[in-house]
Design an enzyme around this catalytic site. Structure first.
Site, PDB file in Angstrom:
ATOM      1  N   LYS A  41     -10.714  -0.752   0.302  1.00  0.00           N
ATOM      2  CA  LYS A  41      -9.973  -1.294   1.444  1.00  0.00           C
ATOM      3  C   LYS A  41     -10.718  -1.008   2.744  1.00  0.00           C
ATOM      4  O   LYS A  41     -10.815  -1.874   3.616  1.00  0.00           O
ATOM      5  CB  LYS A  41      -8.574  -0.686   1.494  1.00  0.00           C
ATOM      6  CG  LYS A  41      -7.571  -1.296   0.524  1.00  0.00           C
ATOM      7  CD  LYS A  41      -6.183  -0.700   0.712  1.00  0.00           C
ATOM      8  CE  LYS A  41      -5.625  -1.035   2.067  1.00  0.00           C
ATOM      9  NZ  LYS A  41      -4.218  -0.567   2.230  1.00  0.00           N
ATOM     10  N   ASP A  98       5.529  -1.837   4.118  1.00  0.00           N
ATOM     11  CA  ASP A  98       6.158  -3.036   3.564  1.00  0.00           C
ATOM     12  C   ASP A  98       7.469  -2.632   2.901  1.00  0.00           C
ATOM     13  O   ASP A  98       7.483  -1.803   1.978  1.00  0.00           O
ATOM     14  CB  ASP A  98       5.231  -3.702   2.548  1.00  0.00           C
ATOM     15  CG  ASP A  98       3.923  -4.171   3.176  1.00  0.00           C
ATOM     16  OD1 ASP A  98       3.983  -4.811   4.230  1.00  0.00           O
ATOM     17  OD2 ASP A  98       2.854  -3.872   2.615  1.00  0.00           O
ATOM     18  N   TYR A 147     -10.927  -8.572   4.870  1.00  0.00           N
ATOM     19  CA  TYR A 147      -9.603  -8.039   4.521  1.00  0.00           C
ATOM     20  C   TYR A 147      -8.553  -8.770   5.354  1.00  0.00           C
ATOM     21  O   TYR A 147      -8.213  -8.360   6.456  1.00  0.00           O
ATOM     22  CB  TYR A 147      -9.541  -6.532   4.786  1.00  0.00           C
ATOM     23  CG  TYR A 147      -8.283  -5.878   4.251  1.00  0.00           C
ATOM     24  CD1 TYR A 147      -8.156  -5.576   2.902  1.00  0.00           C
ATOM     25  CD2 TYR A 147      -7.221  -5.570   5.096  1.00  0.00           C
ATOM     26  CE1 TYR A 147      -7.010  -4.979   2.404  1.00  0.00           C
ATOM     27  CE2 TYR A 147      -6.066  -4.978   4.609  1.00  0.00           C
ATOM     28  CZ  TYR A 147      -5.971  -4.677   3.262  1.00  0.00           C
ATOM     29  OH  TYR A 147      -4.831  -4.088   2.768  1.00  0.00           O
ATOM     30  N   ASP A 164       7.242  -4.188   8.020  1.00  0.00           N
ATOM     31  CA  ASP A 164       7.403  -5.568   7.558  1.00  0.00           C
ATOM     32  C   ASP A 164       8.621  -5.591   6.636  1.00  0.00           C
ATOM     33  O   ASP A 164       8.576  -5.044   5.524  1.00  0.00           O
ATOM     34  CB  ASP A 164       6.162  -6.053   6.807  1.00  0.00           C
ATOM     35  CG  ASP A 164       5.008  -6.348   7.739  1.00  0.00           C
ATOM     36  OD1 ASP A 164       5.183  -6.235   8.961  1.00  0.00           O
ATOM     37  OD2 ASP A 164       3.903  -6.662   7.243  1.00  0.00           O
ATOM     38  N   SER A 178       0.819  -1.209   0.000  1.00  0.00           N
ATOM     39  CA  SER A 178       0.000   0.000   0.000  1.00  0.00           C
ATOM     40  C   SER A 178       0.855   1.261   0.000  1.00  0.00           C
ATOM     41  O   SER A 178       0.472   2.282  -0.578  1.00  0.00           O
ATOM     42  CB  SER A 178      -0.927  -0.010   1.218  1.00  0.00           C
ATOM     43  OG  SER A 178      -0.183  -0.019   2.425  1.00  0.00           O
ATOM     44  N   ASP A 215       1.027  -0.399   8.206  1.00  0.00           N
ATOM     45  CA  ASP A 215       2.436  -0.775   8.233  1.00  0.00           C
ATOM     46  C   ASP A 215       3.104  -0.417   6.910  1.00  0.00           C
ATOM     47  O   ASP A 215       2.439  -0.193   5.900  1.00  0.00           O
ATOM     48  CB  ASP A 215       2.583  -2.271   8.531  1.00  0.00           C
ATOM     49  CG  ASP A 215       1.864  -3.133   7.502  1.00  0.00           C
ATOM     50  OD1 ASP A 215       1.194  -2.560   6.609  1.00  0.00           O
ATOM     51  OD2 ASP A 215       1.954  -4.361   7.584  1.00  0.00           O
TER      52      ASP A 215
END
Length: 540
Positions: A141, A27, A150, A80, A14, A25
């Site tokens: 979302k 990524d 989700y 992450d 995202s 978070d």
């Protein structure tokens, strides 16, 4: 070489797509040289460095995941972090990660790690209007989170899955504004014939030896129920986690969204109706409660992540052992009981028999062996420490613990704004059905034992009749038991059906008499008007 040694950080998900929000978070992918490996250098050396930093909290390595990842918070922001070792001694700062050359001489986990960034770039490349795509994706979302669909790890839609679905709708309607794209999203996927795949472009065939999703070539790909194919080489199914039960839930939610959007177009509903939270704990009569405990909060964090990743296997096991006749709805949210002395978290799964399935007398759904198998698979956790445990118990709707509800109070399900006012006959049917349900509930209350909140760590065999009602028998310890579902006949239901048929016959007879009387009156009026016309004609 030491002076030139470096690594490059990329973002994906995202954040790279530009649809991240507060609390989301980030990524990230770390691309390093060939002599820095994942197992020793990343998950051991780097893990030790991060654990010694004050800014880093909640550090959780997951090396056995489908895509190995290290989760942590840096200054309160969730990260992450993935690692990919490419076949270069020095990683250039301007590395083009979209180039297929980065895939030379790397293993499968590295390909999956690299594909996150490559897929995000390809998605943005294939949509006709990036800003409309981002606005639509943000909206959907939010909708998916509110409606409980989700979560890729549980078998629902993840960020990449949803982005690919939205991108395909943007391709179908290149000139549409976001409000129209949202409406068309539900229309398209309500009518979509799964397992036909969703693809943004034709599959690329490269001679690097990596398997590309192809059900004609690979039998395993034929078992995928909701294939959503990534556009970057090697093309993969991003929704391989979807099961029969989770596909059913998502299909129902697509239909819900389609009804709301149709009502909005007719000015019968507002956009806020689309984002009403899904009333999960009011939607089923039977639930499985999976309690997870650990000695401290750090152990619980890693233990819960492992158990959550295995809940999909429990769904598949139940579908397998009941031949699809018992459907599961895993809810992708965890809850905590503050009254417990140890660190605790709980997941819930809704249970119901398959719609339209004929239940024979004496038929049972015995899932004791299923739960035992699930507990054994969860017990294979590599980082297990004393204090980590899991309990699986059956609870009825009225026995759901209050800590799962907002403010500790049960909610009343709202009405569907897209539905029309019911007719008198529908109201009468619901009234008769409600009477039947009340009689059945009283019938079972006289026979069933009550599962007390103090005995939550125990389960009991249960019996489900044609109305999905259950009876609880002698409670046993959870460690070696789970649930038995048995179909029984309901005398009250038969009597209610007979009474309903009698009432229907009486109503039909009265309707016929009214029609005959109405026709007779019309004939008399016509005869009277004929006499009047003849009288005036003779007089004239």
């Amino acid at each position: 070489m030491v002076e030139d040694a470096n690594a490059v950080i990329f973002t994906f998900g995202s954040y790279r797509l530009g649809v991240h929000g507060p609390g989301a978070d980030i990524d990230t992918l770390c691309v390093g040289p060939s002599y820095v490996n994942r197992d020793e250098d990343f998950f051991f050396v780097l893990h030790g460095i991060l654990s010694g930093m004050e800014e880093v909290t909640e550090l959780q390595p997951i090396p056995d995941a489908h895509v190995p990842v290290m989760k942590f918070k840096f200054d309160g922001i969730s990260i992450d972090l993935l690692y990919a070792s490419i076949s270069l001694l020095v990683v250039p700062d301007n590395l083009d990660i979209s180039d297929v050359s980065v895939l030379y001489d790397v293993d499968e986990p590295t390909v999956r790690s690299l594909n996150g960034c490559r897929v995000a770039d390809q998605i943005l490349k294939h949509v006709p209007n990036v800003e409309h795509f981002r606005t639509t994706l943000r909206c959907l979302k939010y909708w998916a989170k509110k409606r409980g669909v989700y979560s890729n790890v549980t078998g629902f839609l993840g960020g990449v899955n949803l982005a690919l679905l939205v991108a395909r709708v943007c391709q179908f309607y290149p000139n549409a504004i976001p409000s129209m794209l949202v409406s068309r999203f539900f229309r398209v996927y309500t009518q979509w014939r799964w397992p036909n795949p969703v693809m943004l472009c034709a599959k690329e065939e490269e001679e690097l030896g990596f398997a590309v999703w192809d059900p004609r070539r690979y039998p395993k790909d034929r078992t995928h129920l909701m294939p959503i194919i990534t556009p970057a080489y090697p093309c993969m199914n991003s929704s391989y986690n979807v099961s029969t039960s989770t596909l059913r839930v998502m299909t129902e939610q697509f239909q819900f969204g389609n009804r709301i959007c149709e009502a909005i177009e007719l000015n019968r509903a507002q956009w806020s109706a689309l984002f009403k939270p899904y009333m999960f704990f009011e939607s089923y009569r039977n639930y499985l409660q999976v309690d997870i405990v650990a000695a401290n909060i750090d152990d619980l964090r890693s233990w819960k992540g492992w158990v959550e990743s295995r809940l999909r296997q429990l769904t598949l096991m139940i579908e397998r052992d009941t031949m699809g006749k018992l459907q599961c709805h895993p809810y992708p949210h965890d809850y905590s009981d503050p009254s417990r002395p140890c660190s605790h978290s709980a997941f819930f799964m809704g249970l119901q028999r398959k719609q339209g399935e004929v239940i024979q007398e004496g038929q049972q759904f015995d899932i004791r062996g299923t739960v035992d198998e699930f507990r054994q698979s969860v017990g294979m956790y590599s980082f297990w420490v004393p204090g980590m445990d899991i309990y699986v118990s059956h609870v009825r709707k009225r026995q759901i613990p209050l800590y799962v509800f907002p403010n500790g109070h049960r909610r009343i399900p709202p009405s569907d704004p897209s539905s029309q006012r019911p007719s008198n006959e529908d109201s009468r049917k619901r009234k008769d059905n409600g009477t039947h349900m009340e009689e059945t509930e009283q019938h079972h209350k006289r026979k069933a034992l009550t599962l007390s909140p103090q005995n939550r760590d125990s389960v009991s065999p249960v019996i489900v009749n044609h109305s999905c009602e259950i009876q609880e028998t002698k409670m046993e310890n959870v460690c070696g038991n789970s649930q038995v579902f048995e179909a029984v006949e309901s005398k009250v239901e038969v009597e209610t059906v007979l009474n309903s048929k009698t009432q229907a016959a009486d109503l039909e007879q009265k309707t016929v008499m009214r029609q005959v009387s109405y026709s007779f009156i019309i004939i008399l009026v016509e005869i009277y008007l004929g006499f009047v016309w003849v009288h005036f004609y003779i007089s004239g």
